[in-house]
Design a protein around this motif. Structure first.
Motif, PDB file in Angstrom:
ATOM      1  N   SER A 284      11.264   2.643  -3.466  1.00 37.10           N
ATOM      2  CA  SER A 284      11.170   4.034  -2.685  1.00 37.10           C
ATOM      3  C   SER A 284      12.686   4.405  -1.742  1.00 37.10           C
ATOM      4  CB  SER A 284       9.821   2.832  -1.077  1.00 37.10           C
ATOM      5  OG  SER A 284      10.673   1.882  -0.788  1.00 37.10           O
ATOM      6  N   LYS A 289       6.009   7.286   3.163  1.00 34.45           N
ATOM      7  CA  LYS A 289       5.259   6.421   2.776  1.00 34.45           C
ATOM      8  C   LYS A 289       4.461   7.221   2.015  1.00 34.45           C
ATOM      9  CE  LYS A 289       4.702   3.252   6.019  1.00 34.45           C
ATOM     10  NZ  LYS A 289       3.996   1.794   7.166  1.00 34.45           N
ATOM     11  N   THR A 294       7.306   7.255  -3.518  1.00 36.17           N
ATOM     12  CA  THR A 294       7.300   5.606  -4.010  1.00 36.17           C
ATOM     13  C   THR A 294       7.083   5.609  -6.010  1.00 36.17           C
ATOM     14  OG1 THR A 294       5.694   4.447  -1.653  1.00 36.17           O
ATOM     15  CG2 THR A 294       6.118   3.083  -3.762  1.00 36.17           C
ATOM     16  N   ASP A 536      -0.067   4.696   2.362  1.00 37.46           N
ATOM     17  CA  ASP A 536       1.372   4.526   3.321  1.00 37.46           C
ATOM     18  C   ASP A 536       1.541   3.505   2.398  1.00 37.46           C
ATOM     19  OD1 ASP A 536      -0.531   5.056   5.743  1.00 37.46           O
ATOM     20  OD2 ASP A 536      -1.698   3.310   5.390  1.00 37.46           O
ATOM     21  N   GLY A 537       1.724   4.220   0.898  1.00 38.31           N
ATOM     22  CA  GLY A 537       2.625   3.036  -0.115  1.00 38.31           C
ATOM     23  C   GLY A 537       1.916   2.060  -0.316  1.00 38.31           C
ATOM     24  N   GLU A 538       1.256   1.973   0.153  1.00 40.77           N
ATOM     25  CA  GLU A 538       0.388   0.099  -0.400  1.00 40.77           C
ATOM     26  C   GLU A 538      -0.479  -0.090  -1.610  1.00 40.77           C
ATOM     27  OE1 GLU A 538       2.222  -2.548   1.002  1.00 40.77           O
ATOM     28  OE2 GLU A 538       2.611  -1.243   3.010  1.00 40.77           O
TER      29      GLU A 538
END
Length: 914
Positions: A284, A289, A294, A536-538
């Motif tokens: 990342s 984000k 990512t 959010d990159g989650e």
């Protein structure tokens, strides 16, 4: 400027009345004391008193009232370029992945544009261009209420997939939105349906396209190389000259394995040790984000554990057949040992068999079945493989009855002085371009003195991965089912060649391990979404619209709401669907209307509160001046004026005021400290590490530690700190002032913890020589007592926790050096501790209490041991060797027992006492 409540300006009509009232007000009567009434007859007026207020006071009061009236009218200052519309307004907002970098600015611009249209009485419609999680395009939202409009805008969010221009075109046509004024808040990324939307908007009376300049959006590209490294590159729509970011290699828990500088538009090679690669989950861009910045790796071909088949005595140092294998693989792979049943009981990627390890038909049958399911078998030759057997035919070669041999072999071995001898040891020839070993550098000193020969065959050359200069094969291979069988025609020990003693040997093994398949076996025909990547990159559970992808179409699938960025397949064998791999090269979208700048959509500035405040200030000034003209000074003003000298005197004479500003906080509370290196990343890690260690120690003991301090020895006073952490960097230079300060620090009881930060290990494999040289350079002149290796007998290993020769940090297994016991000069407490475990990164916590850096290879259990060692060091620095007497407890109890009068064995104990 506009007025939201213009009717309040009617209050200005009262200004003439206020003028008349102020002028008609006579001044206050004047008192005169007369010595006698007779003098009244002689008094004559020498001047006429004014019957109205002075002009300046009149203007002051009129201005104050006017400011308050204008403030109550709610004036609004519009931006320089304000957009106004004569018709209903439609805002088409791009809320796909490319809008994430400017999302807040996009919402703010929509707010300004919509409110401007609402003030003119026109309704506003909002149309979002990206589909929602259920796969549908949101219905257009139309309102004339400012509060409803603001509430709707505050709840919309970007989506982690591209916008759908084709669906937007259908909605525009269906709701006849083209008849209105249209502003498109575009992300600027071209798509295949841009022309279709452009044609649909031609019927509109006004179409404007608002775009944001500057860097972004960004797309992170990661390409695996055949040697296990990665090539990273960041693509952007707008050119960004000399812009750089930090590329982070992350674990699945969000811990950082390594960080690399990355410039926009330039390729960068990222290399990680094998053990670190086994924990690598994704890359990342730091501070950014979303699915575009990512890059997921998935698990399908990730972990590649290696098993070594054991034979009796094969691990004997310098002699055993597996000894050099384990030395070469120690930092190259996740290594397991055992017999065939033990190894095959858990998933493996590679099995290595030394000579004689594959004995028994049952073992061979199990290994063959494992190879055919995708495993790689690496065999080494030896006397057993070269010995004649019933499998050899009369022509001198072996038959094909042994399926675990990649090519038929000649009878016997070729060696110096033997029947198939060559005159001198043979060197290696260059590796073929098709070989996994291609481009590896062959040391000139590597030579072969004995080998087993492959039987000449028409297709032998197709199976040769390495050969000698005379053309005889050294490494051969053959595909078997879904796996491969590889044979080194020499032993794994240096009795047939010096290859196992060279640096080429671990490189060749690493290439083979990287070539092997992952441990999860065959890919299913249909890959269901397991986790998707949010804005959010989650990783989050799949959205309702996400559907499965056929395995054969996985590489060509487009990213959309039905196939979002994420992980697909079984939970332990996931395949990564990344945005960078499944979108075309970024191109600028053609303008869909007249280009407009977001500069004109700046927020409006309300002037009312400022004008009212200014008016009240003027009234306060008028009140003060009026009271002064009457000779009246408010008591509060007198008290305030009289209080200033007293407060100044009290503050200047209060002992605590100057004391707190002069004494360091480390003198008021116990703090740890670290030496500032000048490298922001290392200093930040040192601070975060000592912060985490301080919190850990404070929560588990009576020691209450404050926030750590960064210090520069020779400039800062070190006397307040019990422990000083010193991370060594490769560019560290000697400093006489620092040496003098550190010697004084250790002489007066301070402990210096020196950390080489994992030099030469999986964390930092290439800096061992530079770090060791720097350590010698910067410690020259430092008073360091004779050192010894820390073990579980030393008081430091049981100051609080009992540590059994495990003093891990971010990495484990590195020795720790401490002063030898018996140093009476410092009460037998070591003034210096030296290690290479990179403790600060293991202790580090962020503002949320999470651990930003990964530990290798033991995970959170290893981090716990690192904290325990750190806590032992802190309490050792605070309390010294008070627990050293524990080592004498058995002897003390024994003596007490012997000296007891009730103990019959105590007779003569005094004489036998040592």
């Amino acid at each position: 400027m506009i007025l939201l409540s213009p009717f309040v300006l009617l209050g200005l009509i009262a200004l003439p009345a206020i003028w008349w009232l102020i002028r008609a007000t006579p001044p206050a009567p004047r008192e005169t004391t007369f010595p006698s009434l007779i003098l009244l007859e002689r008094l004559k007026l020498t001047r006429e008193d004014a019957t109205h207020a002075p002009l300046w006071l009149l203007l002051l009061r009129i201005l104050a009232v006017a400011l308050i009236i204008f403030g109550l009218a709610r004036p609004i200052l519009l931006p320089t370029q304000a957009y106004t519309h004569r018709h209903s307004l439609t805002l088409i907002i791009d809320n796909g992945w490319a809008s994430i970098p400017h999302w807040n600015d996009r919402v703010a611009a929509a707010q300004v544009l919509g409110q401007a249209s609402l003030r003119h009485g026109h309704p506003v419609t909002i149309l979002l261009a990206a589909r929602t999680a259920d796969g549908s395009l949101p219905e257009p939202f139309t309102t004339q209420d400012d509060r409803a409009f603001s509430n709707y805008l505050s709840h919309i969010q970007p989506e982690p997939w591209p916008v759908d221009r084709s669906a937007v075109t259908k909605v525009v046509t269906q709701y006849n939105l083209a008849s209105q004024d249209i502003i498109i808040l575009s992300d600027g990324v071209a798509s295949s349906s841009d022309e279709q939307l452009q044609n649909a908007l031609k019927k509109s009376s006004s179409v404007e396209d608002m775009r944001w300049k500057g860097c972004g959006p960004f797309v992170l590209h990661i390409t695996p190389d055949k040697d296990g490294a990665f090539t990273a590159k960041t693509e952007t729509l707008s050119p960004c000259a000399d812009t750089s970011f930090s590329l982070r290699a992350m674990t699945s828990e969000g811990n950082t394995l390594a960080s690399f500088p990355l410039k926009i538009g330039k390729s960068f090679s990222v290399s990680l040790p094998v053990l670190a690669r086994n924990q690598l989950d994704h890359f990342s861009l730091e501070g950014m984000k979303g699915p575009a910045t990512t890059f997921l790796l998935g698990d399908a071909n990730h972990r590649k554990p290696v098993g070594v088949l054991q034979t009796p005595g094969d691990t004997t140092p310098l002699l055993g057949s597996a000894f050099y294998l384990k030395q070469a693989l120690d930092t190259q792979a996740e290594l397991r040992t055992g017999d065939a049943n033990t190894l095959l009981s858990s998933p493996l990627s590679v099995i290595i068999a030394t000579d004689g390890a594959l004995s028994g038909d049952q073992t061979k049958s199990k290994i063959l079945a494992w190879v055919r399911h995708g495993g790689m078998l690496i065999r080494f030759a030896g006397p057993d493989l070269a010995a004649p057997s019933e499998n050899q035919n009369q022509t001198g070669g072996t038959s094909q009855s042994d399926p675990l041999i990649p090519v038929p072999l000649m009878n016997g071995m070729r060696q110096l002085g033997g029947p198939m001898s060559w005159g001198k040891p043979q060197a290696l020839a260059s590796f073929p371009a098709s070989s996994p070993f291609a481009e590896l550098t062959i040391p000139a000193e590597v030579n072969i003195s004995r080998q087993v020969l492959a039987k000449p065959d028409n297709d032998l050359s197709q199976h040769v991965w390495a050969s000698l200069q005379d053309g005889t094969p050294l490494v051969t291979a053959r595909a078997e089912g879904n796996g491969e069988i590889v044979l080194f025609h020499v032993t794994s020990a240096p009795d047939w060649s010096n290859l196992p003693l060279s640096g080429l040997f671990p490189d060749m093994l690493e290439r083979l391990i990287n070539r092997s398949a992952g441990i999860n076996g065959k890919t299913p025909s249909s890959l269901m979404p397991w986790r998707i990547l949010s804005v959010d990159g989650e990783l989050t559970p799949p959205s309702p619209a996400a559907t499965s992808i056929h395995a054969k179409d996985f590489k060509t699938t487009d990213i959309n709401v039905f196939h979002p960025v994420g992980l697909y397949g079984p939970a332990r064998a996931t395949h990564a669907l990344n945005l960078a791999d499944h979108i075309p090269t970024l191109h600028t979208e053609p303008l869909l209307g007249t280009a407009i700048s977001p500069d004109g959509a700046q927020p409006e500035r309300p002037l009312g509160p400022s004008l009212i405040f200014a008016g009240l200030i003027l009234l306060l000034v008028d009140l003060t001046l009026s009271l002064k003209r009457r000779g009246i000074v408010p008591f509060a003003i007198m008290l305030l004026i009289c209080g200033f000298p007293y407060q100044a005197y009290a503050q200047s004479n209060a002992p605590s005021a100057s004391l707190d500003t002069q004494i360091p906080q480390a003198a008021l509370e116990t703090r740890l400290a670290y030496i500032i290196t000048g490298h922001d990343d290392i200093d930040a890690a040192s601070r975060a590490g000592l912060e985490g260690l301080s919190n850990y120690t404070s929560a588990r003991s009576s020691a209450s530690l404050g926030h750590p301090d960064g210090v520069i020895p020779g400039k800062d006073d070190l006397a307040f700190y019990p422990l000083l952490y010193w991370p060594i960097t490769a560019d560290a230079q000697p400093d006489p002032a620092r040496i003098k300060a550190l010697n004084a620090f250790m002489e007066h009881g301070g402990i210096l913890l020196i950390d080489e930060q994992g030099a030469g290990t999986e964390v930092n494999p290439s800096s061992m020589t530079a770090i060791r040289t720097a350590l010698q350079r910067v410690t020259d002149g430092l008073t360091i007592p004779p050192l010894t290796t820390l073990n579980d007998k030393n008081v430091l290993s049981h100051t609080f926790y009992l540590l059994h020769n495990n003093f891990s940090g971010r990495i484990s297994g590195e020795p720790v050096y401490i002063a030898r016991e018996g140093d009476e000069a410092n009460d037998d407490v070591s003034p210096v501790i030296i290690g290479n475990a990179d403790w600060a990164h293991a202790w580090a916590t962020d503002t949320s209490g999470n651990h930003p850096y990964a530990v290798i290879p033991g995970g959170e259990d290893q981090r716990t041991l690192a904290y325990r060692f750190g806590m032992n060091v802190v309490l050792y620095a605070l309390t010294g060797n008070y627990k050293a007497d524990q080592a004498h407890y058995p002897e003390m109890l024994h003596r007490l027992g012997q000296n007891s009068p009730n103990d019959p064995s105590s007779q003569g104990a005094e004489g036998n006492a040592p």
